[in-house]
Design an enzyme around this catalytic site. Structure first.
Site, PDB file in Angstrom:
ATOM      1  N   GLU A  88      -8.758   3.899   7.340  1.00 31.38           N
ATOM      2  CA  GLU A  88      -7.910   3.779   8.742  1.00 31.38           C
ATOM      3  C   GLU A  88      -8.553   4.338  10.058  1.00 31.38           C
ATOM      4  O   GLU A  88      -8.562   4.494  11.224  1.00 31.38           O
ATOM      5  CB  GLU A  88      -6.969   4.828   8.454  1.00 31.38           C
ATOM      6  CG  GLU A  88      -6.427   4.571   7.289  1.00 31.38           C
ATOM      7  CD  GLU A  88      -5.268   3.206   7.533  1.00 31.38           C
ATOM      8  OE1 GLU A  88      -5.435   2.644   8.687  1.00 31.38           O
ATOM      9  OE2 GLU A  88      -4.836   3.049   7.105  1.00 31.38           O
ATOM     10  N   HIS A 115      -6.126  -2.876  16.105  1.00 31.28           N
ATOM     11  CA  HIS A 115      -6.322  -2.005  14.232  1.00 31.28           C
ATOM     12  C   HIS A 115      -5.959  -3.096  13.358  1.00 31.28           C
ATOM     13  O   HIS A 115      -6.724  -2.687  11.721  1.00 31.28           O
ATOM     14  CB  HIS A 115      -5.244  -1.021  14.493  1.00 31.28           C
ATOM     15  CG  HIS A 115      -5.262  -0.374  13.098  1.00 31.28           C
ATOM     16  ND1 HIS A 115      -5.353   1.336  13.253  1.00 31.28           N
ATOM     17  CD2 HIS A 115      -4.853  -0.187  11.494  1.00 31.28           C
ATOM     18  CE1 HIS A 115      -5.485   1.942  12.276  1.00 31.28           C
ATOM     19  NE2 HIS A 115      -5.076   0.689  11.138  1.00 31.28           N
ATOM     20  N   GLU A 116      -4.705  -3.207  12.361  1.00 27.21           N
ATOM     21  CA  GLU A 116      -4.831  -4.161  11.883  1.00 27.21           C
ATOM     22  C   GLU A 116      -5.895  -5.516  11.441  1.00 27.21           C
ATOM     23  O   GLU A 116      -5.966  -5.475  10.309  1.00 27.21           O
ATOM     24  CB  GLU A 116      -3.230  -5.194  11.711  1.00 27.21           C
ATOM     25  CG  GLU A 116      -2.428  -4.361  11.861  1.00 27.21           C
ATOM     26  CD  GLU A 116      -1.856  -3.143  10.403  1.00 27.21           C
ATOM     27  OE1 GLU A 116      -3.215  -3.254   9.482  1.00 27.21           O
ATOM     28  OE2 GLU A 116      -1.771  -1.796  11.012  1.00 27.21           O
ATOM     29  N   GLU A 137       1.001  -0.988   0.114  1.00 27.91           N
ATOM     30  CA  GLU A 137       0.073   0.359   0.262  1.00 27.91           C
ATOM     31  C   GLU A 137       1.204   1.724  -0.156  1.00 27.91           C
ATOM     32  O   GLU A 137       1.999   1.380   0.443  1.00 27.91           O
ATOM     33  CB  GLU A 137      -1.186  -0.534   1.567  1.00 27.91           C
ATOM     34  CG  GLU A 137      -1.937   0.978   0.914  1.00 27.91           C
ATOM     35  CD  GLU A 137      -2.909   0.800   2.655  1.00 27.91           C
ATOM     36  OE1 GLU A 137      -2.590   0.706   3.888  1.00 27.91           O
ATOM     37  OE2 GLU A 137      -4.046   2.021   2.554  1.00 27.91           O
ATOM     38  N   GLY A 159       4.257   1.175  10.731  1.00 28.17           N
ATOM     39  CA  GLY A 159       4.234   0.465  11.372  1.00 28.17           C
ATOM     40  C   GLY A 159       3.575  -0.649  11.554  1.00 28.17           C
ATOM     41  O   GLY A 159       3.935  -1.347  12.362  1.00 28.17           O
ATOM     42  N   ALA A 160       2.763  -1.268  10.556  1.00 26.10           N
ATOM     43  CA  ALA A 160       2.392  -2.403  10.446  1.00 26.10           C
ATOM     44  C   ALA A 160       1.476  -1.936   8.686  1.00 26.10           C
ATOM     45  O   ALA A 160       0.895  -0.848   9.191  1.00 26.10           O
ATOM     46  CB  ALA A 160       0.884  -2.807  11.534  1.00 26.10           C
ATOM     47  N   MET A 161       1.084  -2.933   8.320  1.00 31.02           N
ATOM     48  CA  MET A 161       0.151  -3.169   7.409  1.00 31.02           C
ATOM     49  C   MET A 161      -0.747  -4.565   7.118  1.00 31.02           C
ATOM     50  O   MET A 161      -0.192  -5.606   7.194  1.00 31.02           O
ATOM     51  CB  MET A 161       1.448  -3.095   6.089  1.00 31.02           C
ATOM     52  CG  MET A 161       0.895  -3.353   4.258  1.00 31.02           C
ATOM     53  SD  MET A 161      -0.032  -1.966   4.194  1.00 31.02           S
ATOM     54  CE  MET A 161      -1.360  -3.103   3.530  1.00 31.02           C
ATOM     55  N   GLU A 162      -1.458  -4.649   6.924  1.00 33.94           N
ATOM     56  CA  GLU A 162      -2.795  -5.160   7.480  1.00 33.94           C
ATOM     57  C   GLU A 162      -2.631  -6.412   6.067  1.00 33.94           C
ATOM     58  O   GLU A 162      -4.443  -6.357   5.801  1.00 33.94           O
ATOM     59  CB  GLU A 162      -3.950  -4.642   7.350  1.00 33.94           C
ATOM     60  CG  GLU A 162      -4.836  -4.318   6.184  1.00 33.94           C
ATOM     61  CD  GLU A 162      -4.320  -2.236   5.941  1.00 33.94           C
ATOM     62  OE1 GLU A 162      -3.746  -1.645   6.658  1.00 33.94           O
ATOM     63  OE2 GLU A 162      -4.928  -1.831   5.122  1.00 33.94           O
ATOM     64  N   ASN A 163      -2.003  -6.178   5.076  1.00 36.16           N
ATOM     65  CA  ASN A 163      -2.077  -7.755   3.668  1.00 36.16           C
ATOM     66  C   ASN A 163      -3.186  -8.604   4.458  1.00 36.16           C
ATOM     67  O   ASN A 163      -2.783  -9.505   5.827  1.00 36.16           O
ATOM     68  CB  ASN A 163      -1.012  -8.409   3.895  1.00 36.16           C
ATOM     69  CG  ASN A 163      -0.088  -7.160   3.060  1.00 36.16           C
ATOM     70  OD1 ASN A 163       0.233  -6.165   2.497  1.00 36.16           O
ATOM     71  ND2 ASN A 163       1.558  -7.287   4.277  1.00 36.16           N
TER      72      ASN A 163
HETATM   73 ZN   LIG Z   1      -4.834   1.050   8.757  1.00 36.42          ZN
END
Ligand SMILES: [Zn+2]
Length: 735
Positions: free
Chosen positions: A194, A171-172, A2, A135-139
């Site tokens: 988001e 969150h993810e 993303e 911070g992180a990625m929700e793949n």
């Molecule tokens: Zn997010």
């Protein structure tokens, strides 16, 4: 990948609405682990000796959510949920994977029940990555994280880390439905993606850990970062047109996350949480595997609640900013007027045309909240109609609304007293401090009003209120850092007066049964006491570090580690400096390493500070961690100058190592200019950026400039006010 990096991995129609199924095969050395969104279909050893791992066909999904990973990894698995949840990390970190594996499994079960829509994939893998720009990625089915946002070590990590990991994981996982199963049509809908995931993570945190009091923390944390950014002239509406790829990365900002989530919270309050969640469920079922626009969500929520949600929310999503409410009093009648609020306090008529729909949430003397709508520029309210009077009332009860309130000065004094007498909720007290602070920055009130308030509340017991007071007091000290030593010393001394009685009362030993908030408060107070340079506390910190450095790893509790490392670096020699660098390069936990490199910049020895800045480009510090080093330097006058020189002198090397599309450059600009505070700085700022092609980071430049202008104006207005307050305070405490 993303927002727009899938096209760099393979040729694709790389837009969120162009969904497809994916059949992925990875060819890699056979001893390595290969992961992708789906579960493994088959593994084959090829003639070359390599291993080909094929994955089952994915559901129809957006390109930005495709992921694959090859590496030397081991994992911990939780079978609490109906599909396996694994947390992967490099070997040797298995113990630290347990917390998020269990939490992830419980969270998926929780969301599945709440949304009444099954998690659609056959597995969930979450992977800690050692150098990661976000911070992180929700793949979908393969979520990637910074190590510090996924792994948690009960022994070596602190309360803040636990809270952060819980928030990020939840969150993810919220995105697995909201974003992944139902996806925004185009990037202008990013804020909703988001904003919702952020709100949802608190909603589930609140259910899992009620003693964390996340909705109290929200007022001091998320709400304030939203209001701070949205009070700048360079802010933007949450729903912003996005045309070019380089514009997409810039909208992953506090407006999308924080204001987005504040707007979602507003809707959830208006509808009630249960109705809101049922509306979300309706929306997810209707649009699963598809794409939506914001209006589709409002429609589902309207159907569920019978309210015109779009009508209520339209102004908040399409217009920039929020208002300040100016209250004037005439006996038991108050007059309320709304105007756009700017941190610089200089709103022009053409910037002040929006009427924001507000609920005034009037708290009366019996503690109840009465909702009064303000849907025009100004209204008069007869308090007696609402069981309130000039003796006591407060607007924005529990700080649920997106606005600041400017009372007459006498009312602020009365409310301060009401807070000290326990007539206000925790959220009210946090909000009163935040409003008073923010209104003094922008010139609506005097900074002395904030100093009065904080001094009056020094017997406060609630952690969230204390943390807001210390944060706002810290902002004064930071902005006043270039003022004469007599003033900076007086502020330092005042900090000591405020926190020392509390530090001595609560101590700095920690017990397992203490609440997370209490632990955070004790850590923050200890750190403030070190910052006030109190002899006893500094000595204690240095002696703790001594024990730690001579091999007693348990000597320093993780909750005060940053403060102890900070003291060691500040007063330490080159050997201590090197020792802290070594902690970073081989830490017992990631958080420990980050505390060590943050501390370095605080050294009183300027030569050591100059060595510190070199670590950012010479490969010692990972790219993802550079801003910890920079933050450490931004705490003192010499460090601020070093940062500013570094940014200008090393600009080419910096932009090469941190290209604008990775997002880190924006943070670097924010930090390196975030403590400048003089007209000379502004001149240098304009001079420097004038010649730069700011494509990809123009927002960061204009936001940084707005903040600098606001600090300069604040100082110009209130330097004398603060000086006089301090002089009066000193003479009264000497009596
Ligand atoms: Zn997010």
């Amino acid at each position: 990948m993303e927002a727009t990096d899938c096209r760099r991995a393979f040729p694709s129609f790389d837009e969120p609405a162009l969904k497809a199924t994916f059949d992925i095969t990875l060819v890699a050395d056979k001893e390595l682990t290969a992961l992708s969104n789906m579960d493994v279909k088959e593994e084959k050893i090829l003639e070359s000796g390599k291993k080909a791992t094929s994955f089952n066909t994915s559901p129809v999904m957006s390109t930005y959510l495709v992921a694959f990973i090859v590496g030397e990894l081991s994992y911990v698995e939780s079978n609490y949920f109906r599909v396996p949840v694994r947390v992967y990390a490099t070997p040797g970190m298995e113990d630290r994977c347990k917390f998020s594996a269990e939490l992830g499994a419980r969270t998926l079960e929780f969301f599945e029940k709440k949304f009444d829509v099954p998690y659609p994939l056959p597995k969930m893998d979450m992977v800690g990555i050692h150098d990661f720009s976000a911070g992180a990625m929700e793949n979908w089915g393969l979520v990637t994280y910074r190590v510090v946002d996924l792994l948690f070590d009960e022994e070596n990590d602190n309360a803040n880390t636990k809270q952060r990991v819980a928030e990020v994981v939840q969150h993810e996982l919220a995105h697995q439905w909201f974003g992944n199963l139902v996806t925004m049509d185009w990037w202008d809908g990013l804020w909703l993606n988001e904003g919702f995931a952020t709100w949802m993570s608190w909603y589930s945190c609140n259910s899992f850990y009620p003693d964390w009091k996340v909705w109290e923390t929200y007022v001091g944390d998320n709400l304030q970062s939203c209001l701070a950014l949205d009070s700048l002239r360079s802010s933007h509406p949450v729903e912003v047109p996005v045309k070019r790829a380089d514009e997409v990365n810039q909208i992953f900002d506090a407006i999308s996350y924080s204001k987005g989530s504040c707007i979602v919270k507003m809707v959830s309050i208006i509808l009630g949480e249960d109705t809101f969640i049922r509306g979300i469920s309706r929306y997810l079922k209707r649009h699963q595997y598809g794409n939506t626009e914001t209006g589709d969500l409002w429609k589902a929520l309207s159907e569920e609640s019978g309210l015109d949600v779009a009508g209520i929310m339209d102004t908040w999503t399409s217009k920039v900013g929020f208002p300040v409410l100016t209250v004037s009093e005439d006996g038991n009648t108050i007059h309320v007027r709304q105007n756009r609020f700017l941190a610089t306090g200089d709103v022009k008529p053409e910037e002040d045309t929006t009427i924001y729909p507000l609920s005034l949430a009037l708290r009366n003397k019996s503690g109840k909240v009465e909702n009064i709508n303000l849907d025009k520029r100004e209204i008069s309210i007869d308090l007696s109609k609402y069981d309130a009077s000039s003796a006591f009332y407060k607007l924005n009860a529990d700080q649920a609304g997106l606005y600041r309130t400017l009372y007459p000065p006498e009312r602020v004094v009365k409310l301060s007293q009401a807070g000290a007498d326990n007539l206000l909720s925790v959220e009210d007290r946090v909000g009163l401090i935040a409003d008073t602070a923010s209104l003094s920055v922008s010139g609506y009130q005097k900074t002395s009003a904030l100093l009065d308030l904080i001094s009056l509340w020094k017997n406060e017991k609630e952690p969230n209120v204390w943390m807001e007071m210390l944060k706002r007091f810290g902002a004064i000290r930071k902005t006043w850092i270039f003022q004469p030593e007599s003033t900076t010393d007086a502020l330092k001394q005042l900090l000591g007066e405020l926190v020392l009685p509390k530090v001595n009362e609560l101590g700095w030993n920690f017990h397992a049964e203490e609440s997370l908030l209490q632990q955070q408060l004790k850590g923050t107070l200890f750190s403030s006491a070190v910052s006030s340079e109190n002899d006893k506390i500094v000595k204690e910190a240095l002696s703790l570090f001594e024990k730690y450095a001579s091999g007693d790893a348990k000597a320093v509790h993780p909750n005060i580690r940053a403060a102890v490392f900070g003291a060691a670096a500040k007063y330490g020699d080159e050997a201590t400096w090197q020792r802290l660098v070594d902690v970073y390069t081989s830490p017992k936990s990631s958080v420990e390493g980050l505390a060590a490199i943050t501390a370095l910049g605080g050294a009183k020895n300027v030569d050591l500070q100059k060595k510190t800045i070199k670590l950012t480009l010479d490969g010692t510090v990972r790219s993802q961690d550079v801003f910890y080093v920079l933050n450490g330097l931004s705490t003192n006058v010499a460090g601020i100058q070093i940062l500013w020189d570094w940014l200008r002198e090393e600009w080419d090397a910096i932009t090469k190592k941190f290209p604008a599309n990775m997002g880190l450059l924006l943070n670097i600009i924010y930090i390196c200019t975030g403590s400048l505070a003089t007209p000379q700085h502004l001149k240098e700022f304009d001079e420097f950026f004038k010649s730069k092609d700011t494509k990809g980071f123009d927002k960061a430049v204009s936001i940084s400039r707005d903040r600098l202008v606001s600090r300069i104006a604040w100082l110009e207005r209130d330097v004398k006010d603060v000086e006089e307050w301090l002089a009066k305070h000193q003479s009264s405490t000497k009596l």
